[in-house]
Design an enzyme around this catalytic site. Structure first.
Site, PDB file in Angstrom:
ATOM      1  N   MET A  11     -35.762  13.464 -43.431  1.00  0.00           N
ATOM      2  CA  MET A  11     -37.167  13.243 -43.408  1.00  0.00           C
ATOM      3  C   MET A  11     -38.153  13.132 -42.102  1.00  0.00           C
ATOM      4  SD  MET A  11     -39.088  10.241 -45.713  1.00  0.00           S
ATOM      5  CE  MET A  11     -38.422   8.933 -44.806  1.00  0.00           C
ATOM      6  N   ALA A  58     -28.315  10.117 -38.815  1.00  0.00           N
ATOM      7  CA  ALA A  58     -27.604   8.786 -38.736  1.00  0.00           C
ATOM      8  C   ALA A  58     -27.219   8.219 -40.136  1.00  0.00           C
ATOM      9  CB  ALA A  58     -28.972   7.627 -38.318  1.00  0.00           C
ATOM     10  N   TYR A 123     -25.123  -2.133 -41.564  1.00  0.00           N
ATOM     11  CA  TYR A 123     -26.171  -1.096 -41.073  1.00  0.00           C
ATOM     12  C   TYR A 123     -27.040  -1.570 -39.716  1.00  0.00           C
ATOM     13  CZ  TYR A 123     -30.264   1.693 -40.687  1.00  0.00           C
ATOM     14  OH  TYR A 123     -31.479   2.572 -40.125  1.00  0.00           O
ATOM     15  N   LYS A 127     -26.369   0.231 -35.901  1.00  0.00           N
ATOM     16  CA  LYS A 127     -27.609   0.810 -35.245  1.00  0.00           C
ATOM     17  C   LYS A 127     -27.917   0.019 -33.918  1.00  0.00           C
ATOM     18  CE  LYS A 127     -30.000   3.663 -36.293  1.00  0.00           C
ATOM     19  NZ  LYS A 127     -30.048   4.835 -36.031  1.00  0.00           N
TER      20      LYS A 127
END
Length: 288
Positions: A11, A58, A123, A127
């Site tokens: 996206m 990712a 998550y 990150k």
């Protein structure tokens, strides 16, 4: 200036490639099939002849990361480490896209760029590890944290709300999570402006200004469809328990942008007013 965009069909990556093209930059668009960012040989080969590397690749399946943290770590931490190492060797600048999930969501005022990390999900941990790896491997980097992303080229909250609003008379949306809805086209523009402005290495927040709850955002989406925002009823996170906890407060401050002389993204509601027709367009046409 030659740019490599890893994760170019996602996206954000799709909008970034389009933005770079409009600006006249030389772009190498790398899908996962073109570049596995966890393969050190492939990464070194791809990065050696570019000036800027932007990592849009990712693991973004937040709930799945709770049971597959090792897999998420490979993409979200090992991949950025290898990209940063290769960028340093090639003399290229690395832009690493990160997330509000590196914070615990317990704040009551916008998180500063140098606020202590305290992720509460797998998550978020992966990150956060990716941020640490980038800083450890290169001195020429921009870490750009974002949140509540939506866009024309993938599944996102506004598209889901629009679909449900066409199927139901009422919607229930959580009103106790607050953040900054951010259009991927706006984030793409900000990344390009940061790099072309020669912003100092460091961490920046790439989110819209202002703040709203998920319910408030859903009401804005429904209004864009010509429907009554009152059809969106408030509920709480307790009614929608998911494997990974969501930060209750995902509002990020933009002081680093101001210091660098780079204009932040405008208010979320104003940006949604421009984005709505593009994002909700069934064909997913990008902004002209």
């Amino acid at each position: 200036m030659r740019w490599l965009v890893a994760g170019s069909t996602g996206m954000l990556g799709t909008d970034l490639v389009a933005e770079l093209g409009r600006a006249g930059h030389d772009v190498v668009a790398a899908r996962h099939a073109d570049l596995d960012i966890t393969d050190p040989v492939a990464v070194a080969r791809r990065v050696r002849d570019v000036d800027v590397v932007v990592n849009c690749a990712a693991w973004t399946a937040v709930d799945d990361a709770e049971t597959r943290e090792a897999d998420a770590f490979r993409l979200n931490a090992t991949g950025p480490q290898l990209l940063a190492r290769a960028a340093r060797a090639a003399g290229a600048r690395l832009v690493q896209v990160s997330t509000d999930y590196v914070f615990d969501g317990a704040a009551t005022s916008p998180y500063a760029e140098d606020a202590a990390l305290n992720p509460v999900s797998a998550y978020g941990r992966t990150k956060g590890a990716g941020e640490w790896a980038v800083r450890a491997e290169t001195d020429d980097y921009l870490i750009v944290r974002t949140a509540w992303l939506y866009g024309a080229h993938g599944a996102c909250f506004p598209r889901t709300m629009a679909r449900l609003a066409g199927e139901r008379d009422t919607l229930q949306v959580v009103d106790d999570q607050v953040g900054q809805p951010t259009w991927t086209a706006d984030l793409a523009g900000l990344i390009v402006r940061l790099v072309t402005a020669g912003a100092p290495s460091g961490t920046y927040h790439g989110t819209s200004s202002g703040q709203v709850s998920w319910r408030g955002f859903a009401q804005a989406v429904v209004a864009s469809l010509g429907k009554d925002p009152a059809m969106v009823a408030a509920t709480t996170s307790d009614q929608f328990v998911r494997p990974a906890p969501r930060p209750a407060y995902s509002v990020l401050g933009h002081d680093a942008l101001a210091t660098a002389g780079v204009e932040p993204i405008g208010d979320w509601s104003q940006r949604w007013a421009e984005a709505a027709a593009v994002v909700l367009e069934p064909s997913g046409q990008s902004r002209a």
